[in-house]
Design a protein around this motif. Sequence first.
Motif, PDB file in Angstrom:
ATOM      1  N   VAL A  86       0.522   7.127  -9.982  1.00 40.06           N
ATOM      2  CA  VAL A  86      -0.952   6.277 -10.433  1.00 40.06           C
ATOM      3  C   VAL A  86      -0.948   6.138 -11.444  1.00 40.06           C
ATOM      4  N   LEU A 138      -3.501   3.416 -14.786  1.00 46.49           N
ATOM      5  CA  LEU A 138      -4.949   3.154 -14.761  1.00 46.49           C
ATOM      6  C   LEU A 138      -5.569   1.780 -14.892  1.00 46.49           C
ATOM      7  N   ASP A 139      -4.269   0.911 -15.721  1.00 48.38           N
ATOM      8  CA  ASP A 139      -5.186  -0.618 -15.192  1.00 48.38           C
ATOM      9  C   ASP A 139      -4.097  -1.503 -14.465  1.00 48.38           C
ATOM     10  N   TYR A 155       0.929  -1.035  -0.163  1.00 50.36           N
ATOM     11  CA  TYR A 155      -0.320  -0.045  -0.173  1.00 50.36           C
ATOM     12  C   TYR A 155       0.917   1.332   0.284  1.00 50.36           C
ATOM     13  N   ASP A 159      -7.596  -2.930  -8.183  1.00 50.14           N
ATOM     14  CA  ASP A 159      -7.559  -2.741  -7.015  1.00 50.14           C
ATOM     15  C   ASP A 159      -7.042  -0.860  -6.562  1.00 50.14           C
ATOM     16  N   PRO A 160      -8.497  -0.455  -6.721  1.00 45.17           N
ATOM     17  CA  PRO A 160      -9.279   1.133  -6.619  1.00 45.17           C
ATOM     18  C   PRO A 160      -8.478   1.438  -4.728  1.00 45.17           C
ATOM     19  N   GLY A 161      -8.202   0.824  -3.775  1.00 48.16           N
ATOM     20  CA  GLY A 161      -8.282   0.912  -3.112  1.00 48.16           C
ATOM     21  C   GLY A 161      -6.670   1.281  -2.578  1.00 48.16           C
ATOM     22  N   ARG A 162      -6.302   0.177  -2.805  1.00 49.94           N
ATOM     23  CA  ARG A 162      -4.292   0.407  -2.984  1.00 49.94           C
ATOM     24  C   ARG A 162      -3.812   1.752  -3.811  1.00 49.94           C
ATOM     25  N   ALA A 163      -4.479   2.227  -5.148  1.00 52.26           N
ATOM     26  CA  ALA A 163      -4.235   3.180  -5.803  1.00 52.26           C
ATOM     27  C   ALA A 163      -4.686   4.888  -4.752  1.00 52.26           C
ATOM     28  N   VAL A 164      -6.227   4.453  -3.401  1.00 56.29           N
ATOM     29  CA  VAL A 164      -6.961   5.655  -2.975  1.00 56.29           C
ATOM     30  C   VAL A 164      -5.779   6.059  -2.073  1.00 56.29           C
ATOM     31  N   ALA A 204      -4.149   0.224 -11.676  1.00 59.32           N
ATOM     32  CA  ALA A 204      -5.430   1.293 -10.180  1.00 59.32           C
ATOM     33  C   ALA A 204      -5.875   0.379 -10.390  1.00 59.32           C
ATOM     34  N   ALA A 205      -6.563   0.313 -11.550  1.00 65.36           N
ATOM     35  CA  ALA A 205      -8.173  -0.571 -11.609  1.00 65.36           C
ATOM     36  C   ALA A 205      -8.404  -1.821 -11.106  1.00 65.36           C
TER      37      ALA A 205
END
Length: 476
Positions: A433, A345-346, A338, A351-356, A348-349
Amino acid sequence: MAEGTVTTIIRKMVFKAEPYLPQVPKPKKKIPLSTRLLWCGVALLIYMVMGQTPLFGATTPEFDFLAFARVIFASQQGTLVELGIGPIVTAGLLMQLLRGSDILKFDFKKPEERGVFQTATKMVTYVVIVAESIVYGVAVYGPGVSDPSILYVMVGQLMAASIIIMFLDELIQKGWGLGSGISLFIMAGVAQQILWSLFSPLPAGDGGTIGIIPYIGQSIMAGDLSNIMFRSNQLPSIFGLCLTAGVILILVFTQGMKIEIPIVSTKYRGFSAVYPIKMMYVSNIPVILASALTANAVFIFQMLWANANPRNNNFFMNFIAQFDPTSPSTPIGGLIYYITPPRGLDVAALDPGRAVGYVLFMIGIVIVFGRLWVELGGLSPKSAAQNLLDADVQIPGFRRSNKPVEALLNKYIPSVTIIGSAILGLLAGASDVLGVFGSGIGVLLMVDILINYYTQLVREQVEVVMPRLGALLGRK
């Protein structure tokens, strides 16, 4: 041990060692700007040639332990600049932190005191070069070397190359060039990555070229423009190009945002100016510190994982870090997962939680380091007030003493530190990201360095036309 005792010991060590330390001499007279720019070009050319020269006897490691720090350290894996400017940055930050925390006490208003501090920093740099070369050479390249003599040669190459880089930086800082070699090398490395993303003709995994410009040409000739906006596998795309341009524009705009406090000179009658408190008051130092901390954490836990948990079956280690056994540089779990960016983008999509989480982590840690650097780096309201008084200027309507000026600066500096650090953390995290060219942190550093070079060039022109004003600006 008392603070004064530490400083006294450092002074004695410097006086004993200084005659034996090779140094780049300062020019006897000020060199013309064109000549200084030429020296910058020569130093940069040497550095880039070293960056393309492979380490003799080295085999490509299984994975890159310094992947997350390559931009900050301006380094290239498997080459003479494997360590890049890492030892210089590490030694410099260590000495600045010791000075900022008052463990080392030096009066920088005295040239001899500045000289002692600079020599002490150089001695520490030698120690760091030796330590990092041995540790990195043994830990990364050692397992793949059967003949110990080859390992000694590789460690020697790392040491020699790092010492050359140190002298190139010293050459520029001593007045033969402009600015610092560290900034120049970082800027060139990031610019090289961006140009590679734009124009590289080499083939990529999707059948086109790596560079987005030739890829657009290929797509037009093939009559298929469906993939130029977004590309898979984190390849350069139109979206990445627009995002990179947008981040650069935002950085340039925010760099120009500042609070201006009027000042008048007590030495030059009739001279008035403004003391700017920029929105990016702490510059990019907090981002560098946060990135260095993250890179070191990833490096340490990669080493621990490779030796203690290669199958991800250790419960305690899994909580901290898990890596993909088929691609050991890719974290797949634990806290490390994390605090490293899902680039593109591919990715991050998935696992959006990891990106945020990564973006929030970058904002938080950059704010923490921003507040810390203000206190330790001599940028606090108290230090800034003292610097104004030492520069023989005062604020109209305020007594020429520390307390009133410090109270005024205290209204602005803590606020701009938090706001500026949050903006930098958000830009760095979101850019990484979303996949900007050269990485988000790299673009931040490049823009800041370019703006600093522009400011120095302006100052050089001012000194030619108005020497007294240029001297005053150089002290601020």
